[in-house]
Design an enzyme around this catalytic site. Sequence first.
Site, PDB file in Angstrom:
ATOM      1  N   LYS A 175      -7.407   6.316  10.714  1.00  0.00           N
ATOM      2  CA  LYS A 175      -8.835   6.266  11.070  1.00  0.00           C
ATOM      3  C   LYS A 175      -8.966   6.168  12.583  1.00  0.00           C
ATOM      4  O   LYS A 175      -8.983   5.059  13.129  1.00  0.00           O
ATOM      5  CB  LYS A 175      -9.481   5.031  10.444  1.00  0.00           C
ATOM      6  CG  LYS A 175      -9.569   5.002   8.940  1.00  0.00           C
ATOM      7  CD  LYS A 175     -10.207   3.676   8.513  1.00  0.00           C
ATOM      8  CE  LYS A 175     -10.366   3.553   7.034  1.00  0.00           C
ATOM      9  NZ  LYS A 175     -10.762   2.183   6.646  1.00  0.00           N
ATOM     10  N   ASP A 206       0.638   3.169   4.570  1.00  0.00           N
ATOM     11  CA  ASP A 206      -0.401   3.879   3.821  1.00  0.00           C
ATOM     12  C   ASP A 206      -1.540   4.307   4.741  1.00  0.00           C
ATOM     13  O   ASP A 206      -2.028   5.429   4.683  1.00  0.00           O
ATOM     14  CB  ASP A 206      -0.934   3.018   2.660  1.00  0.00           C
ATOM     15  CG  ASP A 206      -1.374   1.618   3.111  1.00  0.00           C
ATOM     16  OD1 ASP A 206      -1.139   1.243   4.281  1.00  0.00           O
ATOM     17  OD2 ASP A 206      -1.959   0.893   2.288  1.00  0.00           O
ATOM     18  N   ARG A 211      -5.147   0.419  -6.889  1.00  0.00           N
ATOM     19  CA  ARG A 211      -3.924   1.062  -6.356  1.00  0.00           C
ATOM     20  C   ARG A 211      -3.423   2.177  -7.263  1.00  0.00           C
ATOM     21  O   ARG A 211      -2.848   3.150  -6.793  1.00  0.00           O
ATOM     22  CB  ARG A 211      -2.784   0.035  -6.221  1.00  0.00           C
ATOM     23  CG  ARG A 211      -3.012  -1.031  -5.194  1.00  0.00           C
ATOM     24  CD  ARG A 211      -1.702  -1.780  -4.921  1.00  0.00           C
ATOM     25  NE  ARG A 211      -1.934  -3.055  -4.270  1.00  0.00           N
ATOM     26  CZ  ARG A 211      -2.130  -3.225  -2.971  1.00  0.00           C
ATOM     27  NH1 ARG A 211      -2.132  -2.191  -2.170  1.00  0.00           N
ATOM     28  NH2 ARG A 211      -2.331  -4.421  -2.461  1.00  0.00           N
ATOM     29  N   PHE A 261     -14.070   2.733   4.112  1.00  0.00           N
ATOM     30  CA  PHE A 261     -13.061   2.107   3.262  1.00  0.00           C
ATOM     31  C   PHE A 261     -12.661   3.027   2.106  1.00  0.00           C
ATOM     32  O   PHE A 261     -13.510   3.620   1.457  1.00  0.00           O
ATOM     33  CB  PHE A 261     -13.595   0.783   2.718  1.00  0.00           C
ATOM     34  CG  PHE A 261     -12.539  -0.073   2.111  1.00  0.00           C
ATOM     35  CD1 PHE A 261     -11.666  -0.793   2.910  1.00  0.00           C
ATOM     36  CD2 PHE A 261     -12.398  -0.145   0.728  1.00  0.00           C
ATOM     37  CE1 PHE A 261     -10.670  -1.576   2.345  1.00  0.00           C
ATOM     38  CE2 PHE A 261     -11.401  -0.928   0.155  1.00  0.00           C
ATOM     39  CZ  PHE A 261     -10.544  -1.641   0.968  1.00  0.00           C
ATOM     40  N   VAL A 262     -11.349   3.155   1.893  1.00  0.00           N
ATOM     41  CA  VAL A 262     -10.845   4.023   0.818  1.00  0.00           C
ATOM     42  C   VAL A 262      -9.934   3.238  -0.133  1.00  0.00           C
ATOM     43  O   VAL A 262      -9.329   2.236   0.263  1.00  0.00           O
ATOM     44  CB  VAL A 262     -10.069   5.245   1.385  1.00  0.00           C
ATOM     45  CG1 VAL A 262     -11.009   6.256   2.026  1.00  0.00           C
ATOM     46  CG2 VAL A 262      -8.989   4.831   2.371  1.00  0.00           C
ATOM     47  N   GLY A 310       0.766  -1.239   0.000  1.00  0.00           N
ATOM     48  CA  GLY A 310       0.000   0.000   0.000  1.00  0.00           C
ATOM     49  C   GLY A 310       0.795   1.286   0.000  1.00  0.00           C
ATOM     50  O   GLY A 310       0.348   2.291  -0.523  1.00  0.00           O
ATOM     51  N   ASP A 367      -5.542   1.573  10.567  1.00  0.00           N
ATOM     52  CA  ASP A 367      -6.967   1.298  10.770  1.00  0.00           C
ATOM     53  C   ASP A 367      -7.152   0.854  12.230  1.00  0.00           C
ATOM     54  O   ASP A 367      -7.304   1.685  13.114  1.00  0.00           O
ATOM     55  CB  ASP A 367      -7.341   0.216   9.745  1.00  0.00           C
ATOM     56  CG  ASP A 367      -8.809  -0.109   9.695  1.00  0.00           C
ATOM     57  OD1 ASP A 367      -9.625   0.816   9.701  1.00  0.00           O
ATOM     58  OD2 ASP A 367      -9.163  -1.300   9.639  1.00  0.00           O
ATOM     59  N   ASP A 393      -5.616  -0.544  -2.136  1.00  0.00           N
ATOM     60  CA  ASP A 393      -6.384  -1.401  -3.032  1.00  0.00           C
ATOM     61  C   ASP A 393      -7.718  -1.832  -2.456  1.00  0.00           C
ATOM     62  O   ASP A 393      -7.939  -1.783  -1.247  1.00  0.00           O
ATOM     63  CB  ASP A 393      -5.589  -2.669  -3.343  1.00  0.00           C
ATOM     64  CG  ASP A 393      -5.570  -3.631  -2.153  1.00  0.00           C
ATOM     65  OD1 ASP A 393      -5.262  -3.173  -1.032  1.00  0.00           O
ATOM     66  OD2 ASP A 393      -5.890  -4.806  -2.336  1.00  0.00           O
TER      67      ASP A 393
HETATM   68  P1  5GP Z   1      -4.669  -2.250  10.653  1.00  0.00           P
HETATM   69  O1  5GP Z   1      -3.693  -3.333  10.990  1.00  0.00           O
HETATM   70  O2  5GP Z   1      -4.299  -0.897  11.172  1.00  0.00           O
HETATM   71  O3  5GP Z   1      -6.065  -2.646  11.048  1.00  0.00           O
HETATM   72  O4  5GP Z   1      -4.758  -2.178   9.102  1.00  0.00           O
HETATM   73  C1  5GP Z   1      -3.756  -1.657   8.346  1.00  0.00           C
HETATM   74  C2  5GP Z   1      -3.809  -2.214   6.949  1.00  0.00           C
HETATM   75  O5  5GP Z   1      -5.148  -2.534   6.560  1.00  0.00           O
HETATM   76  C3  5GP Z   1      -3.339  -1.194   5.969  1.00  0.00           C
HETATM   77  O6  5GP Z   1      -1.951  -1.284   5.736  1.00  0.00           O
HETATM   78  C4  5GP Z   1      -4.156  -1.508   4.741  1.00  0.00           C
HETATM   79  O7  5GP Z   1      -3.513  -2.495   3.975  1.00  0.00           O
HETATM   80  C5  5GP Z   1      -5.448  -2.105   5.270  1.00  0.00           C
HETATM   81  N1  5GP Z   1      -6.542  -1.117   5.331  1.00  0.00           N
HETATM   82  C6  5GP Z   1      -7.122  -0.588   6.423  1.00  0.00           C
HETATM   83  N2  5GP Z   1      -8.102   0.270   6.119  1.00  0.00           N
HETATM   84  C7  5GP Z   1      -8.145   0.301   4.778  1.00  0.00           C
HETATM   85  C8  5GP Z   1      -8.936   1.051   3.832  1.00  0.00           C
HETATM   86  O8  5GP Z   1      -9.828   1.869   4.133  1.00  0.00           O
HETATM   87  N3  5GP Z   1      -8.657   0.823   2.525  1.00  0.00           N
HETATM   88  C9  5GP Z   1      -7.699  -0.040   2.100  1.00  0.00           C
HETATM   89  N4  5GP Z   1      -7.526  -0.162   0.799  1.00  0.00           N
HETATM   90  N5  5GP Z   1      -6.933  -0.746   2.963  1.00  0.00           N
HETATM   91  C10 5GP Z   1      -7.145  -0.570   4.285  1.00  0.00           C
END
Ligand code: 5GP
Length: 176
Positions: A132, A101, A166, A153-154, A46, A104, A160
Amino acid sequence: MIEVKDKIFKPYLGQPTIEKRVKELGREISKDYRGKDPIIIGVLNGAYIFLSDLSKAIDIPAEISFIKISSYEGDSSTGKVKRLIGLDVELKNRHVLLVEDIVDTGLSMINLLSQVNEKEPASVKTVTLLYKPDALRHNVALDYIGFQIPNKFVVGYGLDYDGFGRNIPEIYQLST
Ligand code: 5GP
Protein backbone atom coordinates in the site's frame (compact mmCIF):
# COMPACT_ATOMS: atom_id res chain seq x y z
CA MET A 1 -19.92 -9.56 -0.79
CA ILE A 2 -18.80 -11.53 2.26
CA GLU A 3 -19.07 -10.95 5.98
CA VAL A 4 -16.09 -11.44 8.29
CA LYS A 5 -17.06 -10.90 11.91
CA ASP A 6 -18.83 -7.51 11.96
CA LYS A 7 -17.59 -6.16 8.61
CA ILE A 8 -18.60 -6.49 4.96
CA PHE A 9 -15.94 -7.06 2.29
CA LYS A 10 -16.20 -6.97 -1.50
CA PRO A 11 -14.21 -9.08 -4.03
CA TYR A 12 -10.92 -7.45 -4.95
CA LEU A 13 -8.28 -9.85 -6.36
CA GLY A 14 -9.58 -13.14 -7.73
CA GLN A 15 -7.86 -16.52 -7.77
CA PRO A 16 -6.68 -16.46 -11.44
CA THR A 17 -5.17 -12.97 -10.97
CA ILE A 18 -3.33 -13.98 -7.80
CA GLU A 19 -2.15 -17.29 -9.28
CA LYS A 20 -0.78 -15.62 -12.42
CA ARG A 21 1.15 -13.00 -10.46
CA VAL A 22 2.51 -15.51 -7.91
CA LYS A 23 3.82 -17.67 -10.78
CA GLU A 24 5.50 -14.63 -12.35
CA LEU A 25 7.18 -13.80 -9.04
CA GLY A 26 8.32 -17.41 -8.70
CA ARG A 27 9.90 -17.35 -12.13
CA GLU A 28 11.66 -14.03 -11.43
CA ILE A 29 12.99 -15.24 -8.07
CA SER A 30 14.15 -18.56 -9.58
CA LYS A 31 16.08 -16.65 -12.25
CA ASP A 32 17.66 -14.21 -9.79
CA TYR A 33 18.64 -16.87 -7.22
CA ARG A 34 19.82 -19.72 -9.44
CA GLY A 35 22.97 -21.26 -7.89
CA LYS A 36 22.53 -19.30 -4.64
CA ASP A 37 20.52 -21.84 -2.58
CA PRO A 38 18.52 -19.09 -0.84
CA ILE A 39 16.72 -19.35 2.44
CA ILE A 40 13.15 -18.16 2.03
CA ILE A 41 11.57 -16.96 5.27
CA GLY A 42 7.84 -16.45 5.48
CA VAL A 43 6.42 -14.10 8.07
CA LEU A 44 3.59 -15.78 9.98
CA ASN A 45 0.71 -15.75 10.19
CA GLY A 46 -0.29 -13.75 7.11
CA ALA A 47 2.23 -15.09 4.58
CA TYR A 48 1.43 -18.78 4.99
CA ILE A 49 -0.75 -19.17 1.89
CA PHE A 50 1.34 -16.83 -0.26
CA LEU A 51 4.57 -18.62 0.64
CA SER A 52 2.93 -21.99 0.07
CA ASP A 53 1.99 -21.02 -3.50
CA LEU A 54 5.14 -18.98 -4.16
CA SER A 55 7.45 -21.77 -3.03
CA LYS A 56 5.79 -24.17 -5.50
CA ALA A 57 6.45 -21.64 -8.28
CA ILE A 58 10.17 -21.52 -7.43
CA ASP A 59 12.07 -24.24 -9.28
CA ILE A 60 15.54 -23.94 -7.72
CA PRO A 61 16.81 -25.54 -4.49
CA ALA A 62 15.65 -23.33 -1.62
CA GLU A 63 15.35 -23.72 2.13
CA ILE A 64 11.96 -22.66 3.49
CA SER A 65 11.46 -21.38 7.01
CA PHE A 66 9.03 -19.24 8.99
CA ILE A 67 9.22 -16.56 11.63
CA LYS A 68 6.59 -14.70 13.53
CA ILE A 69 6.16 -11.02 14.27
CA SER A 70 3.05 -9.02 14.90
CA SER A 71 2.12 -5.33 14.74
CA TYR A 72 -1.60 -5.49 14.19
CA GLU A 73 -4.66 -5.87 16.37
CA GLY A 74 -8.10 -5.68 14.76
CA ASP A 75 -8.04 -3.48 11.68
CA SER A 76 -5.68 -0.65 12.66
CA SER A 77 -1.93 -0.54 13.20
CA THR A 78 -0.91 -0.39 16.85
CA GLY A 79 2.47 0.95 15.84
CA LYS A 80 4.09 -1.61 18.15
CA VAL A 81 6.35 -4.28 16.71
CA LYS A 82 7.28 -7.35 18.72
CA ARG A 83 10.59 -9.05 18.21
CA LEU A 84 10.77 -11.85 15.70
CA ILE A 85 10.40 -15.33 17.13
CA GLY A 86 11.11 -18.81 15.81
CA LEU A 87 14.23 -18.07 13.80
CA ASP A 88 16.09 -21.34 14.29
CA VAL A 89 18.34 -21.36 11.23
CA GLU A 90 21.81 -19.92 10.76
CA LEU A 91 21.66 -16.94 8.37
CA LYS A 92 25.37 -16.08 8.30
CA ASN A 93 26.57 -15.88 4.67
CA ARG A 94 23.17 -17.02 3.37
CA HIS A 95 21.04 -15.34 0.73
CA VAL A 96 17.84 -14.47 2.57
CA LEU A 97 14.49 -13.73 1.01
CA LEU A 98 11.89 -12.33 3.44
CA VAL A 99 8.31 -13.00 2.42
CA GLU A 100 5.48 -10.81 3.78
CA ASP A 101 1.78 -10.83 3.00
CA ILE A 102 1.41 -7.04 2.99
CA VAL A 103 3.46 -3.91 3.54
CA ASP A 104 1.36 -1.14 5.01
CA THR A 105 3.35 1.47 6.99
CA GLY A 106 6.54 -0.55 6.42
CA LEU A 107 7.29 -0.72 10.14
CA SER A 108 7.20 -4.53 10.36
CA MET A 109 9.47 -4.94 7.34
CA ILE A 110 11.99 -2.34 8.61
CA ASN A 111 12.08 -4.10 11.94
CA LEU A 112 12.48 -7.53 10.36
CA LEU A 113 15.23 -6.34 8.06
CA SER A 114 17.29 -4.86 10.87
CA GLN A 115 16.96 -8.03 12.97
CA VAL A 116 17.84 -10.29 10.03
CA ASN A 117 20.79 -8.10 9.07
CA GLU A 118 22.25 -8.59 12.57
CA LYS A 119 22.74 -12.27 11.61
CA GLU A 120 25.28 -11.28 8.91
CA PRO A 121 23.60 -12.82 5.86
CA ALA A 122 25.30 -12.60 2.44
CA SER A 123 22.26 -10.70 1.12
CA VAL A 124 18.68 -9.90 2.11
CA LYS A 125 15.83 -9.16 -0.25
CA THR A 126 12.13 -8.66 0.39
CA VAL A 127 9.02 -10.05 -1.24
CA THR A 128 5.53 -8.81 -0.48
CA LEU A 129 2.31 -9.95 -2.08
CA LEU A 130 0.58 -6.64 -1.40
CA TYR A 131 1.93 -3.13 -0.98
CA LYS A 132 0.00 0.00 0.00
CA PRO A 133 2.19 2.90 -1.23
CA ASP A 134 -0.16 5.52 0.25
CA ALA A 135 0.23 4.05 3.75
CA LEU A 136 4.03 3.78 3.70
CA ARG A 137 5.74 5.75 6.49
CA HIS A 138 9.15 4.06 6.57
CA ASN A 139 11.73 3.97 3.84
CA VAL A 140 11.93 0.25 3.12
CA ALA A 141 13.39 -1.46 0.05
CA LEU A 142 10.85 -3.83 -1.52
CA ASP A 143 12.47 -6.05 -4.13
CA TYR A 144 9.51 -8.11 -5.36
CA ILE A 145 5.95 -6.77 -5.17
CA GLY A 146 2.87 -8.75 -6.14
CA PHE A 147 0.30 -5.96 -6.29
CA GLN A 148 0.22 -2.28 -5.36
CA ILE A 149 -3.14 -1.66 -3.73
CA PRO A 150 -5.04 1.35 -2.36
CA ASN A 151 -4.94 2.17 1.33
CA LYS A 152 -7.95 0.04 2.21
CA PHE A 153 -8.17 -2.94 4.56
CA VAL A 154 -8.12 -6.34 2.84
CA VAL A 155 -8.70 -9.94 3.96
CA GLY A 156 -8.30 -13.42 2.53
CA TYR A 157 -5.47 -15.50 1.04
CA GLY A 158 -3.80 -15.60 4.48
CA LEU A 159 -4.73 -12.11 5.61
CA ASP A 160 -7.08 -11.83 8.58
CA TYR A 161 -9.53 -9.50 10.18
CA ASP A 162 -9.22 -10.11 13.91
CA GLY A 163 -8.07 -13.70 13.34
CA PHE A 164 -10.79 -14.57 10.81
CA GLY A 165 -10.89 -14.63 7.02
CA ARG A 166 -7.42 -16.10 6.38
CA ASN A 167 -8.88 -19.18 4.71
CA ILE A 168 -10.80 -17.21 2.09
CA PRO A 169 -9.03 -18.22 -1.16
CA GLU A 170 -9.25 -14.76 -2.78
CA ILE A 171 -8.58 -11.22 -1.59
CA TYR A 172 -11.49 -9.06 -0.46
CA GLN A 173 -11.53 -5.35 0.32
CA LEU A 174 -13.39 -3.61 3.13
CA SER A 175 -16.62 -2.21 1.75
CA THR A 176 -17.29 1.37 2.84
P1 5GP B 1 3.12 -2.51 8.60
O1 5GP B 1 4.11 -2.82 9.68
O2 5GP B 1 3.70 -2.43 7.23
O3 5GP B 1 2.32 -1.28 8.95
O4 5GP B 1 2.05 -3.63 8.63
C1 5GP B 1 2.31 -4.88 8.17
C2 5GP B 1 1.37 -5.88 8.82
O5 5GP B 1 0.11 -5.28 9.13
C3 5GP B 1 1.07 -6.99 7.87
O6 5GP B 1 1.98 -8.06 8.00
C4 5GP B 1 -0.34 -7.37 8.24
O7 5GP B 1 -0.32 -8.31 9.29
C5 5GP B 1 -0.96 -6.09 8.78
N1 5GP B 1 -1.78 -5.40 7.77
C6 5GP B 1 -1.53 -4.23 7.16
N2 5GP B 1 -2.50 -3.87 6.31
C7 5GP B 1 -3.40 -4.86 6.36
C8 5GP B 1 -4.63 -5.11 5.65
O8 5GP B 1 -5.14 -4.36 4.80
N3 5GP B 1 -5.26 -6.27 5.97
C9 5GP B 1 -4.79 -7.17 6.87
N4 5GP B 1 -5.49 -8.26 7.08
N5 5GP B 1 -3.62 -6.97 7.54
C10 5GP B 1 -2.93 -5.83 7.28
